[in-house]
Motif scaffolding. Structure first.
Motif, PDB file in Angstrom:
ATOM      1  N   LEU A 257       0.832  -1.198   0.000  1.00 52.33           N
ATOM      2  CA  LEU A 257       0.000   0.000   0.000  1.00 52.33           C
ATOM      3  C   LEU A 257       0.871   1.253   0.000  1.00 52.33           C
ATOM      4  N   ASP A 258       2.023   1.180   0.645  1.00 48.37           N
ATOM      5  CA  ASP A 258       2.944   2.325   0.660  1.00 48.37           C
ATOM      6  C   ASP A 258       3.426   2.662  -0.751  1.00 48.37           C
ATOM      7  N   GLU A 259       3.689   1.650  -1.567  1.00 46.25           N
ATOM      8  CA  GLU A 259       4.117   1.890  -2.945  1.00 46.25           C
ATOM      9  C   GLU A 259       3.013   2.572  -3.741  1.00 46.25           C
ATOM     10  N   LEU A 260       1.795   2.101  -3.565  1.00 48.84           N
ATOM     11  CA  LEU A 260       0.658   2.689  -4.267  1.00 48.84           C
ATOM     12  C   LEU A 260       0.434   4.127  -3.817  1.00 48.84           C
ATOM     13  N   ARG A 261       0.528   4.348  -2.545  1.00 41.45           N
ATOM     14  CA  ARG A 261       0.323   5.698  -2.016  1.00 41.45           C
ATOM     15  C   ARG A 261       1.405   6.653  -2.522  1.00 41.45           C
ATOM     16  N   ALA A 262       2.631   6.162  -2.642  1.00 41.62           N
ATOM     17  CA  ALA A 262       3.714   7.007  -3.153  1.00 41.62           C
ATOM     18  C   ALA A 262       3.435   7.446  -4.583  1.00 41.62           C
ATOM     19  N   ILE A 263       2.935   6.531  -5.409  1.00 41.37           N
ATOM     20  CA  ILE A 263       2.580   6.878  -6.790  1.00 41.37           C
ATOM     21  C   ILE A 263       1.459   7.902  -6.803  1.00 41.37           C
ATOM     22  N   TYR A 264       0.473   7.695  -5.953  1.00 37.30           N
ATOM     23  CA  TYR A 264      -0.670   8.612  -5.893  1.00 37.30           C
ATOM     24  C   TYR A 264      -0.222  10.012  -5.477  1.00 37.30           C
ATOM     25  N   LEU A 265       0.561  10.108  -4.419  1.00 32.92           N
ATOM     26  CA  LEU A 265       0.986  11.411  -3.918  1.00 32.92           C
ATOM     27  C   LEU A 265       1.920  12.112  -4.901  1.00 32.92           C
ATOM     28  N   THR A 266       2.762  11.360  -5.574  1.00 32.57           N
ATOM     29  CA  THR A 266       3.745  11.949  -6.486  1.00 32.57           C
ATOM     30  C   THR A 266       3.118  12.434  -7.789  1.00 32.57           C
TER      31      THR A 266
END
Length: 274
Positions: A137-146
């Motif tokens: 989920l952290d990887e997905l969230r990083a893509i979303y925020l970036t």
């Protein structure tokens, strides 16, 4: 040849309007429901005069960013090349103002929809890999925020103000009407709030393009149960507050409307991530 003539006559009879004197462009940020508008305009006008674009400025920079960020940028690069072609045609035009149609949408709904529409460009076979525990989920969230949780107002500055000379934030937006027309440099711009499209599209397009019976077919995109689960996990109070303090949010939506949107996105407790 005969079928093409019949098709042209059919559009004229159905729409009851003359051939447009300038090209029409459905030009907006991705995932704001524009495809239904584009297809309906093609029903009324010569498809060769109706375009669909997402970006109009800094196309080389946009291409470099896409190549650097995406594992598979094929779809995005094809879109950029299409936008280049339309931009060249606009720059060479020496006639009546183009007719530009753009839309605005709840910033959070749009950003989440765009993330899950394009996630396979960042993480191929995302759903299968996530189910197997290969993506956190952290990887997905990083893509979303970036890439998707930024200020959507920037798009209007770069891709509407710069090419067309239209500052959508410089004039009051009639939220009760759901749409507004701006006069720019070489283009007239109709902006519609997606949430009001069904209610105002007939009057808006009759006034802007002379179309008497504008009926876009709304297509709901279902990203599946994983989307329903993960979208709640990506949001928190701070992010929601940030998204609803952008110029797009405060200019096109009232305080009461934003309060309702905040309640909607924060009403369900986030799921536990990996």
């Amino acid at each position: 040849m005969f079928s093409k003539v019949i098709d042209t006559l059919r559009r004229a009879v159905v729409a009851g309007e003359r051939r447009p004197t300038a090209p029409i462009v459905v030009h907006q940020m991705a995932k704001v429901g524009s495809m239904s508008v584009y297809l309906e305009l093609q029903r009324h006008f010569d498809p060769e005069l109706v375009f669909h674009t997402h970006v109009f400025e800094d196309l080389d920079e946009h291409e470099r960013a896409v190549r650097a960020a995406m594992t598979d940028p094929t779809e995005a690069l094809a879109e950029i090349e299409k936008c280049r072609s339309v931009r060249r045609r606009f720059e060479a035009w020496d006639g009546p103002p183009w007719k530009v149609v753009t839309l605005v949408r709840d910033p959070i709904a749009r950003s989440l929809s765009l993330l899950f529409h394009s996630i396979n460009s960042f993480i191929p076979q995302f759903a299968d890999r996530y189910a197997r525990g290969g993506v956190s989920l952290d990887e997905l969230r990083a893509i979303y925020l970036t890439h998707y949780a930024g200020d959507p107002s920037v798009w209007f500055d770069r891709h509407v103000l710069a090419p067309f000379g239209v500052d959508v934030f410089a004039e009051p937006f009639r939220r009760d009407a759901g749409h507004h027309v701006y006069r720019g440099n070489g283009a007239d711009v109709l902006l519609i709030r997606l949430e009001d499209l069904a209610a105002c599209s007939r009057s808006a397009f009759r006034s802007f393009l002379g179309v008497r019976d504008f009926r876009p077919k709304w297509e709901n995109v279902n990203h599946g149960p994983l989307y329903a689960t993960l979208k709640r996990s990506l949001l928190d109070d701070q992010l929601v507050e940030m998204m609803y303090h952008t110029r797009v949010a405060t200019h096109f939506y009232s305080r009461d409307e934003l309060a309702g949107l905040k309640e909607h996105w924060l009403s369900q407790a986030p799921t536990t991530g990996r």
